[in-house]
Scaffold this motif. Structure first.
Motif, PDB file in Angstrom:
ATOM      1  N   TYR A 233       0.872  -1.260   0.230  1.00  0.00           N
ATOM      2  CA  TYR A 233       0.084  -0.386   0.154  1.00  0.00           C
ATOM      3  C   TYR A 233       0.964   1.253  -0.092  1.00  0.00           C
ATOM      4  O   TYR A 233       1.997   1.393   0.523  1.00  0.00           O
ATOM      5  N   LYS A 234       0.638   2.304  -0.420  1.00  0.00           N
ATOM      6  CA  LYS A 234       0.962   3.556  -0.669  1.00  0.00           C
ATOM      7  C   LYS A 234       0.182   4.612  -0.073  1.00  0.00           C
ATOM      8  O   LYS A 234      -1.162   4.479   0.109  1.00  0.00           O
ATOM      9  N   GLY A 235       0.605   5.721   0.655  1.00  0.00           N
ATOM     10  CA  GLY A 235       0.014   6.783   1.071  1.00  0.00           C
ATOM     11  C   GLY A 235      -0.586   6.489   2.600  1.00  0.00           C
ATOM     12  O   GLY A 235      -0.282   5.458   3.137  1.00  0.00           O
ATOM     13  N   THR A 252     -12.445   6.285  23.044  1.00  0.00           N
ATOM     14  CA  THR A 252     -13.095   6.541  21.582  1.00  0.00           C
ATOM     15  C   THR A 252     -12.363   5.686  20.581  1.00  0.00           C
ATOM     16  O   THR A 252     -11.095   5.401  21.051  1.00  0.00           O
ATOM     17  N   ILE A 253     -12.776   5.324  19.500  1.00  0.00           N
ATOM     18  CA  ILE A 253     -12.034   4.479  18.672  1.00  0.00           C
ATOM     19  C   ILE A 253     -12.053   5.167  17.394  1.00  0.00           C
ATOM     20  O   ILE A 253     -13.023   5.664  16.647  1.00  0.00           O
ATOM     21  N   GLU A 254     -10.701   5.129  16.784  1.00  0.00           N
ATOM     22  CA  GLU A 254     -10.768   5.292  15.222  1.00  0.00           C
ATOM     23  C   GLU A 254     -10.149   4.383  14.401  1.00  0.00           C
ATOM     24  O   GLU A 254      -9.549   3.413  15.050  1.00  0.00           O
ATOM     25  N   ARG A 255     -11.084   4.040  13.306  1.00  0.00           N
ATOM     26  CA  ARG A 255     -10.356   3.101  12.406  1.00  0.00           C
ATOM     27  C   ARG A 255      -9.671   3.596  11.368  1.00  0.00           C
ATOM     28  O   ARG A 255     -10.153   4.486  10.673  1.00  0.00           O
ATOM     29  N   TYR A 256      -8.565   2.816  11.096  1.00  0.00           N
ATOM     30  CA  TYR A 256      -7.696   3.128   9.905  1.00  0.00           C
ATOM     31  C   TYR A 256      -7.602   2.067   9.080  1.00  0.00           C
ATOM     32  O   TYR A 256      -7.289   0.731   9.381  1.00  0.00           O
ATOM     33  N   THR A 257      -7.864   2.115   7.695  1.00  0.00           N
ATOM     34  CA  THR A 257      -8.162   1.128   6.908  1.00  0.00           C
ATOM     35  C   THR A 257      -7.548   1.048   5.473  1.00  0.00           C
ATOM     36  O   THR A 257      -7.516   2.128   4.888  1.00  0.00           O
ATOM     37  N   TYR A 258      -6.594   0.188   5.156  1.00  0.00           N
ATOM     38  CA  TYR A 258      -6.168   0.109   3.865  1.00  0.00           C
ATOM     39  C   TYR A 258      -6.833  -0.973   3.040  1.00  0.00           C
ATOM     40  O   TYR A 258      -6.942  -2.131   3.775  1.00  0.00           O
ATOM     41  N   LYS A 259      -7.639  -0.800   1.856  1.00  0.00           N
ATOM     42  CA  LYS A 259      -8.264  -1.774   1.416  1.00  0.00           C
ATOM     43  C   LYS A 259      -8.076  -1.310  -0.063  1.00  0.00           C
ATOM     44  O   LYS A 259      -8.916  -0.326  -0.460  1.00  0.00           O
TER      45      LYS A 259
END
Length: 298
Positions: A233-235, A252-259
């Motif tokens: 993945y890039k970026g 609190t929850i933050e979701r970070y996704t590479y897809k």
């Protein structure tokens, strides 16, 4: 080399009745013989009756724990997993610990270099023989030391495990890594708390209990970057704020996704204010199941 040290697996069968809080279910406890050690695991007998050619989800306990200790915390996930035709299994570490990838671990499992790959292969063979499981749908979710074991499975058995989830665990630092990674990318979800003093979010030395030092781990950002880089993945990942369903817990929850199409999905659930525990806003095991099921659909 992966299974070079694996001896012929034999099976020892015995039943243990265990009353669960929600039903009079029976937990089956069994073991496989791996290089002179009977390695034990547990699964819910009620689940077996409801699945046909199921997939497998291994739920891995933390350092000092055991498989049966994870059954209650994964109860909601197991109920939903049965509906998804998945069988949930709770293995026991060797003398309550795993031989994962932290070189500095003083646990007997690491010192004796017990063959964890052979153990998991032996369990998969066991469930193939008895329940005709689908080997293409095998997953692992682990907490703390179990998260480290899940990382090891992804690093060394990527063709066996479709995806893994590691909870409150970072990859060992490069100076503390004693696994040889395959270099093959797999879908990975990480769930880490920013205020975790045991598994430092920003990286550092892991100390358990009475000054039991497990060596240094990478930061969560570096751990996420390792899997994202492996998947090419890039970026930056996409970011999403999850609903704060329990405003009283201070998290609190933050979701970070590479897809991207054709690439393994890589996810971080960043628990702002989270410690070495589970957040209340989500059921981490249910989230792991959802993540796993997305990989089957891809």
């Amino acid at each position: 080399m992966l299974y070079a040290r694996m001896l012929k697996v034999t099976f020892l069968f015995f039943l243990v009745g265990l009353g669960l809080s929600s039903a009079s279910a029976e937990v089956i406890s069994d073991s496989v013989l791996i290089e002179g050690h009977y390695r034990s695991f547990h699964y819910n007998n009620v689940s077996v009756a409801s699945v046909k050619r199921p997939g497998l989800i291994f739920v891995l306990h933390g350092s000092g724990g055991n498989g049966q200790g994870q059954i209650k915390s994964a109860a909601k996930m197991e109920q939903q997993a049965n509906a998804e035709n998945m069988l949930v299994v709770y293995p026991d570490g060797y003398k309550r610990y795993w031989n994962e990838c932290r070189k500095a671990s003083p646990a007997e499992a690491n010192v004796e270099n017990v063959n964890e790959q052979a153990f998991f292969e032996g369990m998969i063979q066991y469930f193939e023989k008895r329940y005709n499981v689908d080997r293409s749908h095998v997953f692992a979710v682990g907490t703390s030391g179990g998260g480290h074991m899940a990382y090891k499975l992804a690093l060394t058995m990527p063709r066996t495990f479709r995806a893994i989830t590691a909870i409150i665990a970072n990859l060992p630092d490069t100076t503390n890594m004693d696994c040889t990674p395959s270099g093959k990318a797999v879908p990975v979800m990480i769930v880490n708390g920013t205020l975790d003093k045991t598994n430092p979010y920003e990286g550092g030395v892991v100390v358990l209990g009475k000054n039991m030092t497990m060596g240094a781990v990478r930061s969560t950002d570096r751990t996420l970057a390792y899997w994202a880089d492996l998947a090419r993945y890039k970026g930056k990942p996409t970011q999403e704020n999850l609903p704060d369903t329990d405003p009283t817990d201070g998290k609190t929850i933050e979701r970070y996704t590479y897809k991207e199409k054709g690439k393994p999905e890589i996810v971080l659930l960043k628990v702002i204010g989270g410690k070495h525990d589970y957040p209340n806003d989500i059921d981490v095991h249910v989230e792991a199941l959802r993540f796993f099921m997305r990989q089957i659909g891809r």
